[in-house]
Design an enzyme around this catalytic site. Structure first.
Site, mmCIF file in Angstrom:
data_model
loop_
_atom_site.group_PDB
_atom_site.id
_atom_site.type_symbol
_atom_site.label_atom_id
_atom_site.label_comp_id
_atom_site.label_asym_id
_atom_site.label_seq_id
_atom_site.Cartn_x
_atom_site.Cartn_y
_atom_site.Cartn_z
ATOM 1 N N ALA A 10 30.779 24.233 49.972
ATOM 2 C CA ALA A 10 29.357 23.881 49.816
ATOM 3 C C ALA A 10 29.217 22.552 49.083
ATOM 4 O O ALA A 10 28.437 21.682 49.492
ATOM 5 C CB ALA A 10 28.634 24.995 49.052
ATOM 6 N N VAL A 11 30.001 22.399 48.002
ATOM 7 C CA VAL A 11 29.921 21.161 47.212
ATOM 8 C C VAL A 11 30.319 19.955 48.086
ATOM 9 O O VAL A 11 29.646 18.921 48.095
ATOM 10 C CB VAL A 11 30.845 21.272 45.968
ATOM 11 N N ARG A 18 45.450 27.587 33.484
ATOM 12 C CA ARG A 18 44.873 27.745 32.143
ATOM 13 C C ARG A 18 45.609 26.731 31.270
ATOM 14 O O ARG A 18 46.740 26.980 30.859
ATOM 15 C CB ARG A 18 45.104 29.159 31.623
ATOM 16 N N GLY A 58 36.147 30.278 29.546
ATOM 17 C CA GLY A 58 36.987 29.197 29.013
ATOM 18 C C GLY A 58 36.770 27.901 29.779
ATOM 19 O O GLY A 58 36.720 26.806 29.188
ATOM 20 N N ASP A 90 35.506 39.197 36.358
ATOM 21 C CA ASP A 90 35.143 40.049 35.212
ATOM 22 C C ASP A 90 33.620 40.227 35.047
ATOM 23 O O ASP A 90 33.185 41.132 34.362
ATOM 24 C CB ASP A 90 35.717 39.464 33.911
ATOM 25 N N MET A 105 41.399 45.381 36.605
ATOM 26 C CA MET A 105 41.194 44.200 35.755
ATOM 27 C C MET A 105 39.745 44.098 35.268
ATOM 28 O O MET A 105 38.873 44.827 35.722
ATOM 29 C CB MET A 105 41.540 42.942 36.545
ATOM 30 N N GLY A 106 39.503 43.145 34.407
ATOM 31 C CA GLY A 106 38.150 42.943 33.891
ATOM 32 C C GLY A 106 38.164 42.354 32.486
ATOM 33 O O GLY A 106 37.134 42.222 31.848
ATOM 34 N N ARG A 128 49.292 60.864 38.138
ATOM 35 C CA ARG A 128 49.987 59.624 38.488
ATOM 36 C C ARG A 128 49.151 58.442 38.013
ATOM 37 O O ARG A 128 47.936 58.564 37.828
ATOM 38 C CB ARG A 128 50.154 59.505 40.005
ATOM 39 N N ARG A 143 42.383 40.504 42.300
ATOM 40 C CA ARG A 143 41.863 39.124 42.260
ATOM 41 C C ARG A 143 42.041 38.360 43.567
ATOM 42 O O ARG A 143 41.486 37.290 43.740
ATOM 43 C CB ARG A 143 42.551 38.376 41.109
#
Ligand code: F6P
Length: 358
Positions: free
Chosen positions: A21-22, A71, A103, A132, A174-175, A260, A269
């Site tokens: 889009a950008v 990161r 971040g 998240d 995850m989260g 289990r 992800r």
């Protein structure tokens, strides 16, 4: 006007749709859009490249990010900041779009006073992307819907084998510190219990919660052949330890109970972005680059909904701009459970937790 765009932090399905889009809207507005590789790492190393329409059209339907993500440990340091500012000057960037989470947007704010080659100030726009869903000032982040669908599909598969063997499965999703993904997935997957960091329980209480869910499920339906428990990553209790403690707790009340554990981890992800994530990313990308072209700066484009106070943008009635500083403050308050939205989520989580037991 040269606009840099980068994807940073944990990748999220739909990041490529935002890039498309950008790039497309930017080209239509007569801007030159250049991609920065590997997030802030590429920015401080000066690794910029063009984004062809062919590339973004091909990537649009794919998970991950064609630009790469990272990161960076160096970027937050004074040396890292100086290197990033050098790149901005050398590459004659007038604007920068940052696609990422908490971040990443902190980094965007830090660069919002950077000088450009013509003596102006860098225009900075943020686009929320994180599975998240832990950012303030947006009802939804890019990637959440796909991640939820992936979890639900995985749980459906797990339930097939759980039912075949009459087992209880504890599935960790995850989260980070947020239980949003776990809660929504638990409802959509038909779980019998969900363990959320927002509940703030002790180890004994988590064990008791799972044990009671198993007892309640098998009691109300003696023919029940599976129990599904979703555990959020933010619940700081190792799954193996939880399983062992649960097994011990139900040893006499549910003899023969078979448990289990499956930790979905990074499976959550990846994957092809859902239509909702593609559309969300496209609309956020469109509004962001239009706002930058119009001279706005220092904002994040968010999806209107609960907890989002500002007025809709002139580019899209569903998109709201919030100053980056406010976004980060709101996010911090939300993570501390102090915002109205956080309190509302907590209430719904508590209610759902007891309803799942029935
Ligand atoms: O923020 C996205 C996220 O996937 C979190 O859910 C998880 O805690 C973290 O990133 C994992 O980070 P990494 O991929 O660096 O291990």
């Amino acid at each position: 006007m040269r606009v840099g765009v980068l994807t940073s932090g944990g990748d999220a399905p739909g990041m490529n749709s935002a890039l498309r889009a950008v790039a497309k809207v930017g080209a239509a507005l007569g801007l030159v859009v250049v991609g920065v590789e590997d997030g802030y790492v590429g920015l401080l190393e000066g690794r910029l490249r063009s984004l062809s329409m062919r590339e973004v059209d091909d990537a649009f339907r794919k998970g991950g990010t064609v630009l790469g993500s990272a990161r960076s440990k160096v970027f937050p340091t004074p040396e890292g900041q100086a290197q990033a500012r050098d790149t901005i000057l050398r590459e004659k960037l007038s604007a920068l779009i940052v696609i990422g989470g908490n971040g990443s947007l902190t980094g965007a704010l830090a660069l919002s006073d950077a000088k450009t080659f013509d003596g102006a100030t860098l225009r900075v726009g943020g686009i929320p992307a994180s599975i998240d869903n832990d950012l303030g000032a947006t009802a939804l982040c890019i990637g959440v819907d796909t991640a939820m669908n992936t979890i639900v599909e995985a749980c459906d598969r797990i339930c097939d084998t759980a039912t075949a063997h009459r087992r209880t499965f504890i599935v960790e999703v995850m989260g980070r510190d947020s239980g949003y993904l776990a809660m929504t997935s638990a409802i959509a997957a038909g779980a019998d219990a969900v363990l959320l960091p927002e509940s703030g329980k002790t180890k004994e209480q988590w064990v008791e919660q799972v044990a009671r869910a198993m007892e309640a499920a098998y009691q109300r339906d003696s023919g029940k052949r599976r129990v599904l428990v979703i555990k959020a990553e933010g619940v700081k209790l190792d799954c193996a330890e939880l399983k062992a403690a649960v097994d011990e707790r139900v040893r006499t009340t549910l003899p023969g109970a078979d448990t289990r554990v499956t930790v979905l981890g990074h499976v959550v992800r990846g994957g092809v972005p859902t239509a909702l994530d593609r559309l969300l990313a496209s609309r956020l990308g469109n509004a962001t680059i239009r706002a930058l072209a119009d001279g706005q700066s220092g904002f994040m484009a968010g999806w209107f909904g609960p907890g989002v106070a500002n007025k809709p943008s002139p580019y899209d009635p569903q998109i709201v701009f919030t100053p980056l500083k406010e976004v980060l403050e709101e996010t911090a308050r939300m993570l501390r459970g102090e915002t109205e939205l956080a309190r509302w989520r907590r209430k719904v989580f508590d209610e759902a937790e007891s309803i799942l037991l029935r």
